[in-house]
Design a protein around this motif. Structure first.
Motif, PDB file in Angstrom:
ATOM      1  N   VAL A   1       0.720  -1.205  -0.091  1.00  0.00           N
ATOM      2  CA  VAL A   1      -0.060   0.024   0.015  1.00  0.00           C
ATOM      3  C   VAL A   1       1.099   1.140  -0.006  1.00  0.00           C
ATOM      4  O   VAL A   1       0.877   2.032  -0.986  1.00  0.00           O
ATOM      5  CB  VAL A   1      -0.887  -0.010   1.344  1.00  0.00           C
ATOM      6  N   VAL A   2       1.940   1.296   1.039  1.00  0.00           N
ATOM      7  CA  VAL A   2       2.798   2.266   1.110  1.00  0.00           C
ATOM      8  C   VAL A   2       3.465   2.601  -0.243  1.00  0.00           C
ATOM      9  O   VAL A   2       3.478   3.544  -0.780  1.00  0.00           O
ATOM     10  CB  VAL A   2       3.689   2.386   2.188  1.00  0.00           C
ATOM     11  N   GLU A   3       4.060   1.418  -0.739  1.00  0.00           N
ATOM     12  CA  GLU A   3       4.855   1.612  -2.063  1.00  0.00           C
ATOM     13  C   GLU A   3       3.811   2.151  -3.242  1.00  0.00           C
ATOM     14  O   GLU A   3       4.450   2.804  -3.974  1.00  0.00           O
ATOM     15  CB  GLU A   3       5.428   0.166  -2.347  1.00  0.00           C
ATOM     16  N   GLY A   4       2.641   1.556  -3.221  1.00  0.00           N
ATOM     17  CA  GLY A   4       1.865   2.153  -4.468  1.00  0.00           C
ATOM     18  C   GLY A   4       1.503   3.558  -4.024  1.00  0.00           C
ATOM     19  O   GLY A   4       1.503   4.466  -4.978  1.00  0.00           O
ATOM     20  N   MET A   5       1.212   3.997  -3.102  1.00  0.00           N
ATOM     21  CA  MET A   5       1.047   5.528  -2.678  1.00  0.00           C
ATOM     22  C   MET A   5       2.030   6.437  -2.826  1.00  0.00           C
ATOM     23  O   MET A   5       1.787   7.593  -2.960  1.00  0.00           O
ATOM     24  CB  MET A   5       0.504   5.600  -1.280  1.00  0.00           C
ATOM     25  N   THR A   6       3.178   5.856  -2.670  1.00  0.00           N
ATOM     26  CA  THR A   6       4.483   6.785  -2.680  1.00  0.00           C
ATOM     27  C   THR A   6       5.280   6.582  -3.868  1.00  0.00           C
ATOM     28  O   THR A   6       6.287   7.242  -4.204  1.00  0.00           O
ATOM     29  CB  THR A   6       5.410   6.631  -1.390  1.00  0.00           C
ATOM     30  N   GLY A   7       4.556   5.771  -4.910  1.00  0.00           N
ATOM     31  CA  GLY A   7       5.423   5.521  -6.108  1.00  0.00           C
ATOM     32  C   GLY A   7       6.631   4.846  -6.061  1.00  0.00           C
ATOM     33  O   GLY A   7       7.610   4.989  -6.795  1.00  0.00           O
ATOM     34  N   GLY A   8       6.841   4.050  -4.987  1.00  0.00           N
ATOM     35  CA  GLY A   8       7.828   3.136  -4.706  1.00  0.00           C
ATOM     36  C   GLY A   8       9.063   3.995  -4.111  1.00  0.00           C
ATOM     37  O   GLY A   8      10.245   3.669  -3.789  1.00  0.00           O
ATOM     38  N   LYS A   9       8.586   5.368  -3.603  1.00  0.00           N
ATOM     39  CA  LYS A   9       9.745   6.246  -2.790  1.00  0.00           C
ATOM     40  C   LYS A   9       9.883   5.765  -1.252  1.00  0.00           C
ATOM     41  O   LYS A   9      11.156   5.939  -0.889  1.00  0.00           O
ATOM     42  CB  LYS A   9       9.270   7.593  -2.900  1.00  0.00           C
ATOM     43  N   ILE A  10       8.873   5.148  -0.845  1.00  0.00           N
ATOM     44  CA  ILE A  10       9.165   4.533   0.570  1.00  0.00           C
ATOM     45  C   ILE A  10       9.130   2.992   0.116  1.00  0.00           C
ATOM     46  O   ILE A  10       7.927   2.369  -0.278  1.00  0.00           O
ATOM     47  CB  ILE A  10       7.918   4.706   1.331  1.00  0.00           C
ATOM     48  N   PRO A  11      10.437   2.435   0.181  1.00  0.00           N
ATOM     49  CA  PRO A  11      10.383   0.842  -0.161  1.00  0.00           C
ATOM     50  C   PRO A  11       9.605   0.043   0.711  1.00  0.00           C
ATOM     51  O   PRO A  11       9.467   0.164   1.939  1.00  0.00           O
ATOM     52  CB  PRO A  11      11.829   0.507  -0.386  1.00  0.00           C
ATOM     53  N   LEU A  12       9.117  -1.073   0.308  1.00  0.00           N
ATOM     54  CA  LEU A  12       8.593  -2.129   1.053  1.00  0.00           C
ATOM     55  C   LEU A  12       9.240  -2.476   2.380  1.00  0.00           C
ATOM     56  O   LEU A  12       8.592  -2.649   3.374  1.00  0.00           O
ATOM     57  CB  LEU A  12       8.054  -3.581   0.168  1.00  0.00           C
ATOM     58  N   ASN A  13      10.566  -2.606   2.194  1.00  0.00           N
ATOM     59  CA  ASN A  13      11.368  -3.136   3.511  1.00  0.00           C
ATOM     60  C   ASN A  13      11.461  -2.041   4.708  1.00  0.00           C
ATOM     61  O   ASN A  13      11.145  -2.443   5.576  1.00  0.00           O
ATOM     62  CB  ASN A  13      12.746  -3.411   2.906  1.00  0.00           C
ATOM     63  N   THR A  14      11.371  -0.818   4.000  1.00  0.00           N
ATOM     64  CA  THR A  14      11.285   0.327   5.195  1.00  0.00           C
ATOM     65  C   THR A  14       9.859   0.023   6.042  1.00  0.00           C
ATOM     66  O   THR A  14      10.047   0.092   7.193  1.00  0.00           O
ATOM     67  CB  THR A  14      11.431   1.733   4.588  1.00  0.00           C
ATOM     68  N   THR A  15       8.608  -0.022   5.180  1.00  0.00           N
ATOM     69  CA  THR A  15       7.675  -0.162   5.916  1.00  0.00           C
ATOM     70  C   THR A  15       7.260  -1.221   6.677  1.00  0.00           C
ATOM     71  O   THR A  15       6.987  -1.256   7.906  1.00  0.00           O
ATOM     72  CB  THR A  15       6.352  -0.228   4.648  1.00  0.00           C
ATOM     73  N   VAL A  16       7.865  -2.431   6.296  1.00  0.00           N
ATOM     74  CA  VAL A  16       8.059  -3.889   7.054  1.00  0.00           C
ATOM     75  C   VAL A  16       8.609  -3.363   8.487  1.00  0.00           C
ATOM     76  O   VAL A  16       8.062  -3.842   9.701  1.00  0.00           O
ATOM     77  CB  VAL A  16       8.513  -4.832   6.348  1.00  0.00           C
ATOM     78  N   LEU A  17       9.739  -2.873   8.475  1.00  0.00           N
ATOM     79  CA  LEU A  17      10.438  -2.546   9.724  1.00  0.00           C
ATOM     80  C   LEU A  17       9.673  -1.527  10.683  1.00  0.00           C
ATOM     81  O   LEU A  17       9.462  -1.805  11.821  1.00  0.00           O
ATOM     82  CB  LEU A  17      11.944  -1.952   9.277  1.00  0.00           C
ATOM     83  N   VAL A  18       9.360  -0.521  10.118  1.00  0.00           N
ATOM     84  CA  VAL A  18       8.409   0.673  10.921  1.00  0.00           C
ATOM     85  C   VAL A  18       7.383   0.076  11.422  1.00  0.00           C
ATOM     86  O   VAL A  18       7.124   0.156  12.888  1.00  0.00           O
ATOM     87  CB  VAL A  18       8.420   1.709  10.170  1.00  0.00           C
TER      88      VAL A  18
END
Length: 506
Positions: A143-160
């Motif tokens: 979701v975050v990757e789609g909303m940010t156009g990939g600027k916030i990568p999946l790995n970062t979201t998973v960690l946070v």
């Protein structure tokens, strides 16, 4: 900044702070294991409703449904609506489940069976919870990757997400997860439907949809044809098998523990019913997001990104951040609930039973909180093993459904025993492994949930009955205690105490 406006980021971090505050405030209500694992069995109808809606509406569901509808058409809605089919059955089973008076689902297997079934379920449940946690973290990242156009990568979201979910869940237990469910439930309902009007205008309403998409994309049961790929067709057969597999999977999930939080049977039944039906209404909105997205972005390599892309393009500034916050909250509240479930199973059914016995309640409560850390780490590792939310969810369904027959039949069939339970589990797993590993690569239909479950579920049921009838019955005292609980309504625990069958606590 990273694909989000400053206002979006402010809202996002404010939401994280709110969740941690909820955990700290909930901590004051947690004084023993009962409070941490099952909220002291004090939840009323509203909290039950929002807990069931929130826990059943993790961030994976909007992604799963929108992505499935993008791929299969409206028939993809059954990836979520399958739960609606067995809601009447669950409504009738809920009083029985609450009367078990257990802390964890593993307690059921300890009460009903012997011969290592309970520790086996405990270990397998920890594995399935790790898969579920990984699935949720993947969904959040997409979701975050789609909303940010990939600027916030999946790995970062998973960690946070893992860290924040760990903090408030570890501190506040099931109470913190329930209050977070209340908040994120309202947000997801509102924001999901906010997407529809601008997307409706963009595609030109139903006329625009019908001008672009073939008629079968609007069918709730995608019609099959001799040329259709069975692995990509959801017809009546697929819907029926998703219903059967989903019912057994739902029973055997560790999340049955969350049904023990209700103060009485009626509260559980009606709170559960309204929470589940509220989710089904939201599912329609997610399905239309998938259908609209197919017209707007017809050639997506990963259909599961469409929900995040829709939120980015069609929600006003500020609301995008709120949607990201809601998706984080949905995922983290479910991760938190799963964390509590897994820590309860590890602490009560493994650690306290086989390793460190007769310690004070405070010791086991500390161990339960620390065990949550291991779960989040395991879930994070698991998240990287699946590239797709849909594939991860399907694997989770299969893993838990293999144990479902032993639980469902064991509630009613007095003659059922541990050997029958073992037979059903081993046979179903063996059949699934053969179909998936040896037939699936050459014939894709044997990779689908519906074709696989059409073989391993009947085989599991037959194995349970045959082996149970051919082997020695379960201990009579164990059976008497178990079925006495099921026949004694909540609030009448003194009857069990006077009969010497326990427990004193309801």
């Amino acid at each position: 900044m990273h694909g989000l406006a400053i206002s979006d980021i402010i809202i996002l971090f404010a939401y994280f702070a709110l969740l941690i505050v909820i955990g700290i405030l909930s901590h004051k209500k947690v004084t023993n294991q009962s409070d941490f694992y099952i909220g002291g069995r004090k939840f009323g109808k509203f909290l039950i409703m929002m807990q069931q809606f929130g826990a059943g509406t993790s961030n994976t569901h909007p992604i799963l449904v929108a992505g499935a509808v993008y791929t299969f058409g409206m028939a993809g809605i059954w990836y979520s609506w399958l739960y609606m089919l067995f809601t009447p059955i669950m409504f009738l089973l809920l009083p029985i489940i609450r009367r078990m008076r257990i802390y964890t689902t593993a307690d059921f297997f300890d009460l009903r069976y012997g011969k290592g079934i309970a520790p086996f379920f405990s270990i397998s449940s920890l594995a399935s919870v790790s898969v579920a946690t990984g699935t949720i973290l993947i969904g959040m990242g997409q979701v975050v990757e789609g909303m940010t156009g990939g600027k916030i990568p999946l790995n970062t979201t998973v960690l946070v997400a893992g860290v924040v979910g760990l903090l408030y869940g570890c501190i506040g237990g099931m109470v913190a997860a329930a209050f977070a469910d209340c908040i994120q439930g309202f947000l997801i309902v509102a924001l999901s439907f906010m997407l529809l009007p601008p997307m409706w205008v963009k595609v030109g309403g139903f006329e625009g949809l019908h001008n672009v998409l073939p008629p079968e994309m609007f069918s709730l049961a995608m019609p099959s044809s001799p040329m259709a790929d069975p692995a990509k067709t959801i017809g009546l057969f697929a819907i029926f098998m998703l219903f059967i597999n989903g019912m057994l999977s739902n029973l055997a999930e560790g999340t049955v523990q969350t049904l023990q939080v209700a103060k009485d049977e009626s509260t559980l039944q009606w709170g559960y019913l309204f929470g589940i039906m509220l989710k089904r209404v939201c599912t329609v909105g997610w399905a239309f997001v998938g259908l609209f997205s197919l017209v707007i972005w017809p050639k997506l390599d990963n259909p599961e990104l469409c929900f995040g892309m829709a939120a980015k393009q069609f929600l006003p500034t500020g609301f995008s951040g709120l949607m990201v916050a809601a998706m984080f909250a949905a995922g983290m509240s479910t991760v938190s609930a799963l964390q509590v479930i897994a820590s309860a199973i590890f602490t009560r059914n493994l650690y306290a039973k086989y390793f460190v016995k007769n310690k004070p309640d405070s010791h086991y409560l500390l161990v339960a909180r620390l065990a949550g850390l291991a779960l989040v780490v395991a879930g994070t590792i698991t998240a990287y093993q699946f590239a797709s939310v849909t594939k991860s969810v399907e694997f989770w369904w299969k893993l838990t459904a293999m144990i479902g027959p032993a639980m469902l039949i064991g509630l009613f069939f007095y003659r059922g025993n541990s050997w029958g339970a073992w037979a059903s589990i081993v046979v179903s797993f063996g059949i699934w492994f053969y179909l998936d590993r040896y037939l699936g690569p050459t014939d894709p239909k044997w990779k689908t949930v519906w074709y696989q479950s059409a073989v391993y579920i009947p085989a599991a049921v037959v194995s349970y009955f045959v082996v149970s009838l051919l082997t020695k019955p379960e201990d009579e005292n164990k059976l008497a205690r178990f079925f006495a609980r099921l026949n004694t309504p909540v609030g009448q625990e003194q009857v069990l105490v006077e009969a010497g069958l326990e427990p004193k606590e309801g």
